[in-house]
Design a protein around this motif. Structure first.
Motif, short mmCIF file in Angstrom:
data_model
loop_
_atom_site.label_atom_id
_atom_site.label_comp_id
_atom_site.label_asym_id
_atom_site.label_seq_id
_atom_site.Cartn_x
_atom_site.Cartn_y
_atom_site.Cartn_z
N LEU A 145 -14.29 -8.81 -15.99
CA LEU A 145 -13.87 -10.17 -15.60
C LEU A 145 -12.38 -10.38 -15.86
N ALA A 146 -11.91 -9.91 -17.03
CA ALA A 146 -10.50 -10.06 -17.36
C ALA A 146 -9.66 -9.34 -16.32
N PHE A 147 -10.11 -8.15 -15.96
CA PHE A 147 -9.34 -7.39 -14.98
C PHE A 147 -9.34 -8.09 -13.62
N MET A 148 -10.49 -8.69 -13.29
CA MET A 148 -10.53 -9.44 -12.02
C MET A 148 -9.58 -10.63 -12.03
N LEU A 149 -9.54 -11.32 -13.16
CA LEU A 149 -8.63 -12.47 -13.26
C LEU A 149 -7.19 -12.01 -13.09
N LEU A 150 -6.87 -10.89 -13.77
CA LEU A 150 -5.52 -10.34 -13.66
C LEU A 150 -5.20 -9.99 -12.21
N ALA A 151 -6.17 -9.30 -11.57
CA ALA A 151 -5.94 -8.86 -10.18
C ALA A 151 -5.80 -10.05 -9.24
N LEU A 152 -6.69 -11.04 -9.42
CA LEU A 152 -6.63 -12.24 -8.57
C LEU A 152 -5.29 -12.94 -8.72
N THR A 153 -4.90 -13.18 -9.97
CA THR A 153 -3.65 -13.88 -10.22
C THR A 153 -2.47 -13.13 -9.61
N MET A 154 -2.45 -11.81 -9.88
CA MET A 154 -1.31 -11.03 -9.40
C MET A 154 -1.28 -10.96 -7.89
N SER A 155 -2.47 -10.80 -7.26
CA SER A 155 -2.42 -10.68 -5.81
C SER A 155 -1.98 -11.99 -5.16
N PHE A 156 -2.44 -13.11 -5.72
CA PHE A 156 -1.96 -14.39 -5.17
C PHE A 156 -0.46 -14.53 -5.36
N THR A 157 0.02 -14.14 -6.53
CA THR A 157 1.45 -14.23 -6.79
C THR A 157 2.23 -13.37 -5.81
N ILE A 158 1.74 -12.13 -5.62
CA ILE A 158 2.47 -11.21 -4.75
C ILE A 158 2.42 -11.67 -3.31
N VAL A 159 1.22 -12.06 -2.85
CA VAL A 159 1.10 -12.54 -1.46
C VAL A 159 1.99 -13.76 -1.26
N GLY A 160 1.96 -14.65 -2.24
CA GLY A 160 2.80 -15.85 -2.15
C GLY A 160 4.27 -15.50 -2.05
N SER A 161 4.73 -14.58 -2.90
CA SER A 161 6.15 -14.24 -2.88
C SER A 161 6.53 -13.56 -1.57
N ILE A 162 5.64 -12.70 -1.07
CA ILE A 162 5.96 -11.99 0.18
C ILE A 162 6.00 -12.97 1.35
N ALA A 163 4.98 -13.83 1.41
CA ALA A 163 4.95 -14.80 2.50
C ALA A 163 6.22 -15.64 2.47
N PHE A 164 6.63 -16.02 1.27
CA PHE A 164 7.83 -16.84 1.15
C PHE A 164 9.06 -16.05 1.58
N ALA A 165 9.14 -14.80 1.07
CA ALA A 165 10.32 -13.98 1.39
C ALA A 165 10.43 -13.76 2.88
N ARG A 166 9.28 -13.60 3.57
CA ARG A 166 9.32 -13.36 5.01
C ARG A 166 9.81 -14.60 5.74
N ARG A 167 9.29 -15.74 5.31
CA ARG A 167 9.65 -16.98 5.98
C ARG A 167 11.14 -17.28 5.81
N TYR A 168 11.67 -16.96 4.61
CA TYR A 168 13.05 -17.34 4.35
C TYR A 168 13.95 -16.13 4.19
N ARG A 169 13.65 -15.10 5.01
CA ARG A 169 14.42 -13.87 4.87
C ARG A 169 15.91 -14.12 5.08
N VAL A 170 16.22 -15.07 5.93
CA VAL A 170 17.61 -15.34 6.26
C VAL A 170 18.44 -15.69 5.03
N ARG A 171 17.78 -16.17 4.01
CA ARG A 171 18.52 -16.71 2.87
C ARG A 171 19.26 -15.64 2.09
#
Lengths: 353, 297, 278
Positions: free
Chosen positions: B271-297
C-alpha cells in the motif's frame, strides 16, 4: 482626438503632496511634454489622466466631458508605458488586437485594423512573434501600434524612449513626432530627458515638487527661463548667485561684478545670474575685465567645452571646436583666457520662484 | 527544483582552488539520503513482494499478489478512491479559495508584506495535529458552530459535523491553503503591475484583465502550487484520523493500520508503495502536461 | 508607493474590490480559525469544551504540566529537533556549497537525490524506515526504533532537502565579486571562505536551521511508526490523546507549542527576512 483640460488637479499621498493644484490645457493635435526630475509629480499626473489613480481633488476633462470619475478602461486613452507593458503571453498581433477585442471589434475588421497598425510601425513581418522574441525597439513599436489602433481620444507617453539605446532614441524621437503630427494626436508626454522634451514637444511644462514651474514653447523656456531651476533643467547653464548692484551691474557671491543689460522690472527679486555656455565667447590671452586661467578643456567632437576660473567663479563655455590653426586650438590648462558675451545674453532670475 | 544553472557562475577567478575536493562535501548528505530513504524504499518494495501469514507474519516470496489484492478488494479500492477523490477535490477547492488571497499578497507592497507572509506561514508550522484539534472545537456537538446556530435558532438540533468527509475537507484545505497562497503569490509578484494598467488602458474591465492577463501569466504558480498541494492531500494523516473518524479511511492511515494493528508488513509495504507511485505519477504527469502547454516559456 | 496603494484601496470601494476583500478574508479565516480556536479553548474553565464558556482560567496550563506524557513529549521533541538541526544543517550546507561551487559529474542527479525526501510521503518514508529499523534491530540485537538516535536519524533526513534548498538559494544570490576582491587584497582561499563567504551565507544558514528545527519539531507522519513507549514526540502524544477527546488540557499544550514556534519565527525574522527566503 479630443482636447485635454486639467483643472486644479491635486494628489495627496498621506502627508505629501505629489501634485499640487495643477492646471493645464492641451489643444487638439498638440504635443505637450511634462518635464521634471523624478518625484516632481509628472508621472502621477499622467496616471491620473489615464485613470489609474484617483485624484484627491480637481478635475480631468476630455473635450468638455468630465472624466474624473470614469474608470481607466472606459477612458479610451492610448498609453505607451515606459516598460512597454506588452502582454508576454500574446504575439505582437494579439497585443495590438487586445484593445479592439475589448471593444468588441471582431473577425475580419479586427484583423484588418491590426495589420494596418503593424504596417504603420513597419512590423507587419513580425506579427506572429512573442514580445520576448523582439528587440527593444521593435517592442516599443508594438506598444505604439497597440496604443494607436484603438483610435484613442488622447495619446499618453510615459518615458517612452528611456529603455532604448542612445542612437535608436534619436531616431524614434523623430519618428514618433512625425507620426503624432501626421495623425494629429493630442499627446501628453512625460519625460525627465530635456533633449527629448525640447525636440518633440509643442509646449513644455516644467514641474517641480508637484507644481508647475513654467509653461511655454521649447524656445521660450530655453531662452527666457523664469527661474534658476527652469534655466538649469531645460539646458546647461552657468548660474551664479549674488545680488543686483544697480541697473547694469550684478555682484556674485564670490565678489565678481558682471555687466548686465536687463529691463529693471524684470528682475525685482532676481538673485541669480544665468547664462548659457554657448553664449560666451572665449579667446586666448588676458584681455578685458573677465579673464582667468583655463582649468580644463574637453574635446567633444564638433564642440569643445572650456572651464575657466574668473576670480572665485568658474564659467563653463561651449564653443564650436576651433580649426587646428586657430590660436584657440592650442590653449592648455593654466593658460590665461578671456571671456566675453553679448550684454543681452544673460538673464537675471530668482533662484526659486 | 534542480540546480542545473549553477554552472555558469563557477567560472571567473577561481577562489576555491580545488573544485574536485568539493565533491567530497556532498558525500555525507548523499549517504544519509541513500541510507535512510532510498535504501528503506528498496527494502520496502522487496517486502511488498512477500506473503503474509497470521502465524509466521511474513513468508519470503516473490509475487505481486499484494498489489493484485489491493486493486481487487473493495475495501482497498474504496480507500484508494477516497484518497484520490479527496486529493483532487481539495486541490481544486484550495486553488479557488487561494487565488484572491494570493493576488492580494502578491500585490502587497510596503512593510506590511513581511508581516502578512509570516502570518500566512505561521499556521503551516503549527502542525496538523494542533490544527485538527482546533477544527474539533468548532465541529463537535457542543462546538462553536453548533452553539452559534442554535443560539440564533437556525437549527433546533445540533448538526453532525464531526466525523464527516466535509469536516476532513475543511481540515485539509486549512492545512494546504498557505502553500498554495505563497506559491501563487510569488508568481503574481513577478507580473508587472504595468500589464494590468495596460489592459485597463486598452479597455479591459477588472474581470477581463483577470481572465486574459493575470490568470494566464500566473499559470506556472497555479501548476506548481496545485502539484504541491495535491501531494500533501494524498499524504493526509492526522486530519483524516481526527476529523474523519475511525470509519473514514484514506491511504496514509490505512498503511499505518497494516503495520500497527495487523502487523501485516507485506500488505502495508504494498500500500505504501502504491501511494508513493500514485503520488509520483500524478506529479510527473502534471509537470509534463504543464511543461508541454507552456513550452514557449 | 505604499501610501498610494492604501489611498487607492480606500478611495474607490468598487463592488469588485469589496468582493475581492471578502474572498481574501474567507481564505485567511479558514487558515486562522483552527489555530485561534485552540488558543481560545485553552482558557475555558469547563473540562468539556462548550460555547460560550462559563468562565476563563489558567488552570489547564498547570494541568498540562502535570501530565507526564506531554512534558516528556515536549522534551523529546525539543531534543530530537535540536539534534536533527545540529547534524543536518552542517551536512546540508556542505552539500549545498559543493553543488553551487564544485565541478563534478552527476551534479543534477545528486541535487535531485538530496531534494527527494520532500517528495516522498511521510508515512511511506516512515514505513520504510520502520521495517529497516526493526530488521536492523534483529540483526544487531540492539534498540533502534523508539530511541533518540533512531528518531534523530530519520529527522536529519528530513532537514537535508530544506537546508540544501535554502542555502543553495542564498549562495546563488551571492555576489562573487566580494570574494574576488578579498583574494585580490591577498586573502588565501581559507581566509576568503571564513571571512567573506561564510558571513554572506549566514542568512541562508539561519533560515535553514529554523526550517529544519520546525520541520522536525512538528513532524508527525514520519515519526508515527518510529516512536515507542518512553520515546514519544509531542505531536504523536497529542494525536494519541486527541483520539479519545478534545479538552482544554490539550489546547493548553498546543498553545505552548504555538508560542514556541511563533517566538522562533519572530526571532528568525530579525536575522533573515522570512518573506524573502520562502
Amino acid at each position: 482626438m479630443a482636447s485635454l483640460s486639467i483643472d486644479n488637479l491635486t494628489k495627496r499621498f498621506g502627508a505629501s503632496l505629489a501634485v499640487d493644484g495643477l492646471n493645464l490645457a492641451v489643444q487638439e493635435g498638440e504635443l505637450v511634454a511634462l518635464l521634471g526630475p523624478s518625484g516632481c509629480g509628472k508621472t502621477t499626473t499622467l496616471r491620473m489622466v489615464a485613470g489609474f489613480l484617483p485624484p484627491t481633488s480637481g478635475r480631468v476633462l476630455f473635450d468638455s466631458e468630465d472624466v474624473t470619475n470614469l474608470p481607466a478602461h472606459k477612458r479610451a486613452t492610448g498609453m505607451v508605458f515606459q516598460s512597454y507593458a506588452l502582454f508576454p503571453h500574446m504575439t505582437a498581433a494579439q497585443n495590438v488586437g487586445f484593445g479592439l477585442e475589448m471593444r468588441g471589434v471582431g473577425g475580419a475588421e479586427r484583423q484588418a485594423k491590426v495589420e494596418e497598425a503593424l504596417k504603420l510601425v513597419r512590423l507587419s513581418h513580425l506579427a506572429g512573434r512573442l514580445p520576448r522574441e523582439l528587440s527593444g525597439g521593435q517592442q516599443q513599436r508594438v506598444a505604439l501600434a497597440r496604443a494607436l489602433v484603438i483610435n484613442p481620444k488622447l495619446f499618453l507617453l510615459d518615458e517612452p524612449l528611456s529603455n532604448l539605446d542612445a542612437k535608436l532614441r534619436a531616431e524614434v524621437r523623430i519618428e514618433i513626432r512625425a507620426l503624432q503630427q501626421r495623425l494629429g494626436l493630442t499627446t501628453l508626454l512625460v519625460t525627465h530627458d530635456r533633449e527629448e522634451a525640447l525636440t518633440m514637444a509643442d509646449r513644455l511644462v516644467v514641474m517641480e515638487g508637484g507644481r508647475v514651474r513654467q509653461v511655454g514653447s521649447p524656445r521660450e523656456l530655453y531662452d527666457e527661463p523664469q527661474d534658476a531651476f527652469v534655466a538649469d533643467f531645460v539646458g546647461r547653464c552657468n548660474i551664479l548667485l549674488g545680488r543686483r548692484e544697480n541697473e547694469i551691474q550684478f555682484r556674485t557671491a564670490g565678489g565678481l561684478v558682471l555687466t548686465v543689460d536687463i529691463a529693471p522690472n524684470e528682475s525685482k527679486n532676481a538673485n541669480a545670474f544665468a547664462l548659457r555656455p554657448e553664449r560666451i565667447s572665449i579667446r586666448p590671452g588676458a584681455e578685458g575685465d573677465l579673464h582667468g586661467p583655463l582649468q580644463a578643456v574637453t574635446y567633444l567632437g564638433p564642440q569643445t567645452e572650456y572651464h575657466v576660473r574668473v576670480g572665485d567663479e568658474v564659467f563653463v563655455v561651449v564653443q564650436q571646436t576651433p580649426g587646428a590653426d586657430e590660436p584657440l586650438a592650442s590653449v592648455r590648462p593654466q593658460d590665461q583666457v578671456s571671456l566675453r558675451w553679448d550684454r543681452k545674453a544673460p538673464r537675471l532670475v530668482p533662484q526659486t520662484s | 527544483m534542480t540546480f542545473a544553472d549553477t554552472h555558469r557562475d563557477t567560472k571567473g577567478a577561481n577562489v576555491k582552488s580545488a573544485p574536485s575536493g568539493m565533491a567530497l562535501l556532498v558525500l555525507p548528505a548523499c549517504l544519509l539520503v541513500l541510507g535512510l530513504l532510498i535504501g528503506p524504499m528498496l527494502l520496502m518494495f522487496r517486502i511488498s513482494l512477500n506473503r503474509f501469514s497470521p502465524t509466521q507474519l511474513m513468508i519470503e516470496a516473490f509475487s505481486f499478489e499484494n498489489y493484485a489484492r489491493a486493486a481487487a478488494d473493495p475495501y482497498y479500492q474504496e480507500v484508494i478512491l477516497t484518497t484520490l477523490g479527496m486529493a483532487l477535490l481539495c486541490t481544486a477547492l484550495t486553488l479557488i479559495i487561494a487565488f484572491p488571497a494570493a493576488y492580494w499578497v502578491g500585490r502587497l507592497q510596503s512593510s506590511w508584506k513581511s508581516l502578512v507572509v509570516i502570518a500566512t506561514l505561521f499556521p503551516l508550522v503549527v502542525g496538523n495535529v494542533v490544527r485538527s484539534a482546533g477544527w474539533m472545537a468548532l465541529f463537535t456537538r457542543d462546538g462553536l458552530i453548533n452553539a452559534v446556530l442554535l443560539k440564533v435558532h437556525v437549527i433546533s438540533e445540533p448538526l453532525t459535523l464531526m466525523y464527516t468527509p466535509k469536516a476532513v475537507v475543511f481540515g485539509i484545505i486549512a492545512v494546504v491553503l498557505p502553500y498554495m497562497i505563497l506559491t501563487i503569490a510569488s508568481v503574481i509578484e513577478s507580473i508587472p503591475r504595468d500589464l494590468e494598467d495596460a489592459a485597463a488602458n486598452l479597455g479591459a474591465s477588472a474581470l477581463q484583465t483577470f481572465w486574459r492577463v493575470i490568470l494566464p501569466l500566473s499559470a506556472p504558480g497555479v501548476a506548481a502550487g496545485s502539484i504541491l498541494v495535491f501531494v500533501l492531500c494524498m499524504n493526509t494523516y492526522a486530519t483524516a484520523v481526527l476529523l474523519g473518524g475511525p470509519r473514514f479511511k484514506m491511504m496514509a492511515p490505512a498503511i499505518f493500520d497494516q503495520f500497527v494493528r495487523g502487523n501485516n508488513w507485506p500488505m502495508g509495504a504494498a500500500l505504501a508503495f502504491m501511494l508513493l507511485a500514485l503520488t509520483m505519477s500524478f506529479t510527473i504527469v502534471g509537470s509534463i502536461a504543464f511543461a508541454r502547454r507552456y513550452r514557449v516559456r | 508607493m505604499p501610501a498610494s496603494l492604501l489611498a487607492n484601496w480606500m478611495e474607490r470601494p468598487s463592488s469588485g474590490r469589496i468582493l475581492m476583500r471578502i474572498l481574501v478574508l474567507i481564505a485567511y479565516l479558514i487558515i486562522f480559525a483552527p489555530v485561534s480556536m485552540i488558543v481560545a479553548t485553552s482558557f475555558f474553565s469547563q473540562e468539556i469544551v462548550s460555547f460560550p464558556p462559563p468562565a476563563l482560567t489558567w488552570h489547564w496550563y498547570a494541568n498540562a504540566w502535570d501530565k507526564p506524557e506531554f512534558l516528556r513529549g515536549l522534551i523529546t521533541s525539543l531534543q530530537v529537533a535540536l539534534l536533527a538541526a545540529a547534524v543536518g544543517v552542517p551536512i546540508g550546507t556542505a552539500a549545498a556549497l559543493a553543488i553551487v561551487r564544485g565541478e563534478f559529474p552527476g551534479k543534477q542527479v545528486i541535487s535531485a537525490l538530496l531534494l527527494a525526501p520532500l517528495a516522498v510521503p511521510g508515512v511511506v518514508a516512515g514505513s520504510g524506515l520502520y521495517m529497516f529499523y526493526v530488521l536492523a534491530e534483529n540483526a544487531l540485537d540492539r534498540d533502534i526504533k523508539a530511541t533518540t538516535e533512531g528518531l534523530v536519524a530519520a529527522h536529519v533526513m528530513l532537514t537535508i532537502p530544506w537546508t540544501v534548498r535554502l542555502v543553495v538559494a542564498s549562495l546563488q544570490g551571492l555576489d562573487r565579486a566580494a570574494e574576488e576582491a578579498a583574494a585580490n587584497l591577498g586573502a588565501g582561499p581559507l581566509t576568503v571562505f571564513r571571512r567573506i563567504t561564510l558571513p554572506m551565507m549566514r542568512p541562508g544558514i539561519v533560515a535553514a536551521a529554523m526550517f529544519s528545527f520546525i520541520q522536525s519539531f512538528e513532524n508527525l507522519d514520519l515519526s508515527l511508526l518510529l516512536v515507542g513507549p518512553g520515546r514519544i514526540t509531542l505531536p504523536v502524544a497529542m494525536l494519541n490523546y486527541l483520539e479519545f477527546r478534545i479538552d482544554p488540557t490539550l489546547a493548553a499544550v498546543a498553545t505552548v507549542q504555538i508560542v514556541i514556534v511563533g517566538v522562533l519565527m519572530v526571532v528568525t525574522d530579525r536575522f533573515v527576512k522570512l518573506s524573502r527566503v520562502v
